[in-house]
Design a protein around this motif. Structure first.
Motif, PDB file in Angstrom:
ATOM      1  N   SER A 220       0.832  -1.194   0.000  1.00 39.94           N
ATOM      2  CA  SER A 220       0.000   0.000   0.000  1.00 39.94           C
ATOM      3  C   SER A 220       0.871   1.250   0.000  1.00 39.94           C
ATOM      4  CB  SER A 220      -0.909   0.001   1.229  1.00 39.94           C
ATOM      5  OG  SER A 220      -1.573   1.245   1.349  1.00 39.94           O
ATOM      6  N   LEU A 221       0.479   2.241  -0.781  1.00 39.36           N
ATOM      7  CA  LEU A 221       1.206   3.503  -0.823  1.00 39.36           C
ATOM      8  C   LEU A 221       0.965   4.336   0.421  1.00 39.36           C
ATOM      9  CD1 LEU A 221       0.634   4.520  -4.550  1.00 39.36           C
ATOM     10  CD2 LEU A 221       2.638   3.433  -3.546  1.00 39.36           C
ATOM     11  N   SER A 222      -0.196   4.169   1.033  1.00 40.83           N
ATOM     12  CA  SER A 222      -0.547   4.971   2.205  1.00 40.83           C
ATOM     13  C   SER A 222      -0.055   4.359   3.511  1.00 40.83           C
ATOM     14  CB  SER A 222      -2.067   5.158   2.280  1.00 40.83           C
ATOM     15  OG  SER A 222      -2.724   3.896   2.360  1.00 40.83           O
ATOM     16  N   ASP A 223       0.144   3.035   3.516  1.00 41.29           N
ATOM     17  CA  ASP A 223       0.567   2.354   4.731  1.00 41.29           C
ATOM     18  C   ASP A 223       1.414   1.139   4.338  1.00 41.29           C
ATOM     19  OD1 ASP A 223       0.941   1.038   7.105  1.00 41.29           O
ATOM     20  OD2 ASP A 223      -1.148   1.186   7.765  1.00 41.29           O
ATOM     21  N   PRO A 224       2.745   1.215   4.518  1.00 44.65           N
ATOM     22  CA  PRO A 224       3.615   0.110   4.083  1.00 44.65           C
ATOM     23  C   PRO A 224       3.362  -1.198   4.813  1.00 44.65           C
ATOM     24  CG  PRO A 224       4.829   1.699   5.420  1.00 44.65           C
ATOM     25  CD  PRO A 224       3.501   2.316   5.122  1.00 44.65           C
ATOM     26  N   LYS A 225       2.606  -1.151   5.890  1.00 47.30           N
ATOM     27  CA  LYS A 225       2.276  -2.373   6.616  1.00 47.30           C
ATOM     28  C   LYS A 225       1.076  -3.095   6.013  1.00 47.30           C
ATOM     29  CE  LYS A 225       4.046  -0.634  11.036  1.00 47.30           C
ATOM     30  NZ  LYS A 225       3.718  -0.342  12.458  1.00 47.30           N
ATOM     31  N   LYS A 226       0.466  -2.460   5.001  1.00 47.15           N
ATOM     32  CA  LYS A 226      -0.724  -3.032   4.392  1.00 47.15           C
ATOM     33  C   LYS A 226      -0.456  -3.423   2.938  1.00 47.15           C
ATOM     34  CE  LYS A 226      -4.279  -0.702   7.172  1.00 47.15           C
ATOM     35  NZ  LYS A 226      -5.495   0.146   7.116  1.00 47.15           N
ATOM     36  N   LEU A 227      -1.367  -4.240   2.396  1.00 47.22           N
ATOM     37  CA  LEU A 227      -1.352  -4.614   0.990  1.00 47.22           C
ATOM     38  C   LEU A 227      -2.562  -3.998   0.289  1.00 47.22           C
ATOM     39  CD1 LEU A 227      -0.506  -8.435   1.070  1.00 47.22           C
ATOM     40  CD2 LEU A 227       1.010  -6.586   0.316  1.00 47.22           C
ATOM     41  N   THR A 228      -2.363  -3.624  -0.961  1.00 48.83           N
ATOM     42  CA  THR A 228      -3.476  -3.193  -1.797  1.00 48.83           C
ATOM     43  C   THR A 228      -3.824  -4.331  -2.744  1.00 48.83           C
ATOM     44  OG1 THR A 228      -2.831  -0.862  -1.710  1.00 48.83           O
ATOM     45  CG2 THR A 228      -4.288  -1.531  -3.510  1.00 48.83           C
ATOM     46  N   VAL A 276      -8.714  -2.642  -2.569  1.00 49.24           N
ATOM     47  CA  VAL A 276      -8.951  -2.519  -1.133  1.00 49.24           C
ATOM     48  C   VAL A 276      -7.624  -2.695  -0.413  1.00 49.24           C
ATOM     49  CG1 VAL A 276      -9.485  -4.984  -0.841  1.00 49.24           C
ATOM     50  CG2 VAL A 276     -10.327  -3.307   0.829  1.00 49.24           C
ATOM     51  N   ASP A 277      -7.401  -1.918   0.636  1.00 44.36           N
ATOM     52  CA  ASP A 277      -6.209  -2.068   1.474  1.00 44.36           C
ATOM     53  C   ASP A 277      -6.516  -3.005   2.629  1.00 44.36           C
ATOM     54  OD1 ASP A 277      -4.821  -0.388  -0.132  1.00 44.36           O
ATOM     55  OD2 ASP A 277      -4.644   1.267   1.276  1.00 44.36           O
ATOM     56  N   VAL A 278      -5.619  -3.987   2.865  1.00 47.00           N
ATOM     57  CA  VAL A 278      -5.827  -4.957   3.940  1.00 47.00           C
ATOM     58  C   VAL A 278      -4.519  -5.140   4.704  1.00 47.00           C
ATOM     59  CG1 VAL A 278      -7.564  -6.170   2.559  1.00 47.00           C
ATOM     60  CG2 VAL A 278      -5.196  -6.973   2.536  1.00 47.00           C
ATOM     61  N   GLN A 279      -4.637  -5.616   5.925  1.00 47.60           N
ATOM     62  CA  GLN A 279      -3.450  -5.977   6.682  1.00 47.60           C
ATOM     63  C   GLN A 279      -2.762  -7.158   5.999  1.00 47.60           C
ATOM     64  OE1 GLN A 279      -2.201  -4.318   9.200  1.00 47.60           O
ATOM     65  NE2 GLN A 279      -3.923  -2.876   9.390  1.00 47.60           N
ATOM     66  N   GLU A 280      -1.434  -7.123   5.922  1.00 46.72           N
ATOM     67  CA  GLU A 280      -0.704  -8.152   5.194  1.00 46.72           C
ATOM     68  C   GLU A 280      -0.968  -9.551   5.742  1.00 46.72           C
ATOM     69  OE1 GLU A 280       3.733  -8.822   3.287  1.00 46.72           O
ATOM     70  OE2 GLU A 280       3.291  -7.081   4.548  1.00 46.72           O
ATOM     71  N   GLU A 281      -1.122  -9.636   7.049  1.00 50.18           N
ATOM     72  CA  GLU A 281      -1.367 -10.953   7.637  1.00 50.18           C
ATOM     73  C   GLU A 281      -2.832 -11.370   7.508  1.00 50.18           C
ATOM     74  OE1 GLU A 281      -1.692  -7.783  10.844  1.00 50.18           O
ATOM     75  OE2 GLU A 281      -0.371  -8.280   9.149  1.00 50.18           O
ATOM     76  N   ASP A 282      -3.661 -10.487   6.948  1.00 53.48           N
ATOM     77  CA  ASP A 282      -5.097 -10.752   6.866  1.00 53.48           C
ATOM     78  C   ASP A 282      -5.548 -10.884   5.419  1.00 53.48           C
ATOM     79  OD1 ASP A 282      -7.687 -11.112   7.945  1.00 53.48           O
ATOM     80  OD2 ASP A 282      -8.168  -9.013   7.548  1.00 53.48           O
ATOM     81  N   LYS A 283      -4.644 -11.304   4.514  1.00 55.07           N
ATOM     82  CA  LYS A 283      -4.969 -11.318   3.089  1.00 55.07           C
ATOM     83  C   LYS A 283      -5.754 -12.549   2.651  1.00 55.07           C
ATOM     84  CE  LYS A 283      -0.424 -13.223   1.814  1.00 55.07           C
ATOM     85  NZ  LYS A 283       0.203 -13.163   3.155  1.00 55.07           N
ATOM     86  N   ALA A 284      -5.869 -13.532   3.515  1.00 56.05           N
ATOM     87  CA  ALA A 284      -6.577 -14.755   3.137  1.00 56.05           C
ATOM     88  C   ALA A 284      -8.080 -14.512   3.055  1.00 56.05           C
ATOM     89  CB  ALA A 284      -6.285 -15.859   4.151  1.00 56.05           C
TER      90      ALA A 284
END
Length: 355
Positions: A220-228, A276-284
């Motif tokens: 994610s561009l807005s939060d490096p801890k997240k995935l887009t 959608v932006d999600v937590q990296e550990e919550d991508k499932a």
């Protein structure tokens, strides 16, 4: 006004909507410059027709030929339509030259400065349940990007928002037949042509094209801890598309998503992108759910290991679309602020200069 005051806007025209029960519009936009600017793609005079915001015909002062911009226009309109349309455009080009000179004298503007006179005319309809309902008509002029004169369809009179337009308002309001013609043109002639064009469009859309569905993920561009997570659906025809991003088969609400909206690809098909932006550990558990009239079965794609790191592909696809669109349409010139053509019949306003 110097050239630096000119804002050039690419008209990324929207898509034709073939479905019934929708709103449709037909507009023509004329743009005249007070002098040549000698820039590629910018002419002293241009005119374009837009059906549901998509360019259907075009004319410029260099080539001086009205040409079709859609295959269905080329196939359905006879040669004399284009010949008469060309003559009409040429007449309006002369009308604009005369009117521009009058306005510049009236406003005491220097001939050395660049000025723009623009005219937008057309109508909007609703064809819910296959019945045509007139919604509104637009008949307006702008000068240097500011509203100059417009027609009040309901009260059948001209509205002058600036003092310089008052002489024109008085002159045109004194010609009752002119105002009657303008109202009839918006509510009848324009609607008739719009309805005819829509029938041609629907006929050309008999062949539908199924969508190509791709899923990508990136930091994610807005939060490096997240995935887009991004779902890209492209190449489909007609426009109507159902695309949902889901979590464990439950569609996410719109306010959590970023959507591109349906955009034309430039080849007659469309694309839609949702992220959608999600937590990296919550991508499932996330998937892309796609339904289209061309599909026998719904397409469902999940984000997996192969779908990560696809940022370059997404950017390439989107930029490619924009470049195709930019090349496919003409440039519209606006000055000072953005402002928002001639329908096939000749328009009587060319006989009335802005005096």
């Amino acid at each position: 006004m110097g050239l630096c005051g000119v804002v050039v806007m690419l008209s990324l025209c929207g898509a034709l909507t073939p479905a019934l029960g929708d709103k449709h519009s037909l507009f023509y936009i004329y743009t005249a410059l007070s002098k040549s600017v000698h820039l590629p793609g910018i002419y002293d005079f241009t005119a374009m027709g837009l059906l549901d915001d998509r360019e259907i015909d075009y004319y410029n002062s260099k080539d001086q030929v009205k040409i079709p911009k859609q295959d269905w226009m080329r196939e359905n309109m006879q040669p004399d339509y284009w010949e008469k349309g060309t003559q009409s455009r040429k007449s309006k080009e002369q009308w604009f030259k005369v009117s521009m000179d009058i306005l510049m004298q009236r406003m005491r503007h220097s001939q050395t400065d660049l000025h723009v006179l623009q005219w937008r005319v057309g109508c909007e309809i609703d064809d819910t349940n296959g019945e045509i309902t007139y919604l509104s008509g637009i008949y307006e002029y702008s000068y240097d990007g500011s509203e100059f004169l417009s027609f009040d369809d309901e009260n059948m009179r001209w509205v002058a928002p600036v003092p310089a337009a008052e002489p024109t308002k008085r002159k045109w309001d004194d010609v009752a037949i002119l105002n009657q013609y303008t109202k009839g043109y918006l509510e009848k002639e324009c609607v008739d042509w719009l309805s005819k064009f829509m029938e041609y469009v629907k006929e050309s859309l008999r062949t539908h094209t199924p969508p190509d569905v791709r899923v990508f993920a990136k930091k994610s561009l807005s939060d490096p801890k997240k995935l887009t997570l991004t779902c890209l659906v492209t190449g489909f025809y007609p426009k109507d598309m159902r695309l949902s991003v889901r979590k464990f088969h439950n569609p996410l609400p719109d306010h959590l998503l970023t959507s591109s909206g349906v955009r034309p690809n430039g080849d007659g098909t469309y694309q839609l992108r949702k992220s959608v932006d999600v937590q990296e550990e919550d991508k499932a558990g996330y998937d892309c759910y796609v339904n289209h009239v061309t599909l026998k079965e719904t397409i469902i794609k999940q984000w997996d290991g192969d779908s990560f790191g696809g940022l370059v592909v997404i950017i390439g696809a989107v930029v490619g679309v924009l470049l195709v669109l930019g090349a496919a349409v003409g440039l519209i010139i606006f000055l000072k602020k953005k402002r928002r053509n001639d329908t096939p019949p000749q328009n009587n306003h060319q006989n009335y200069t802005l005096m």
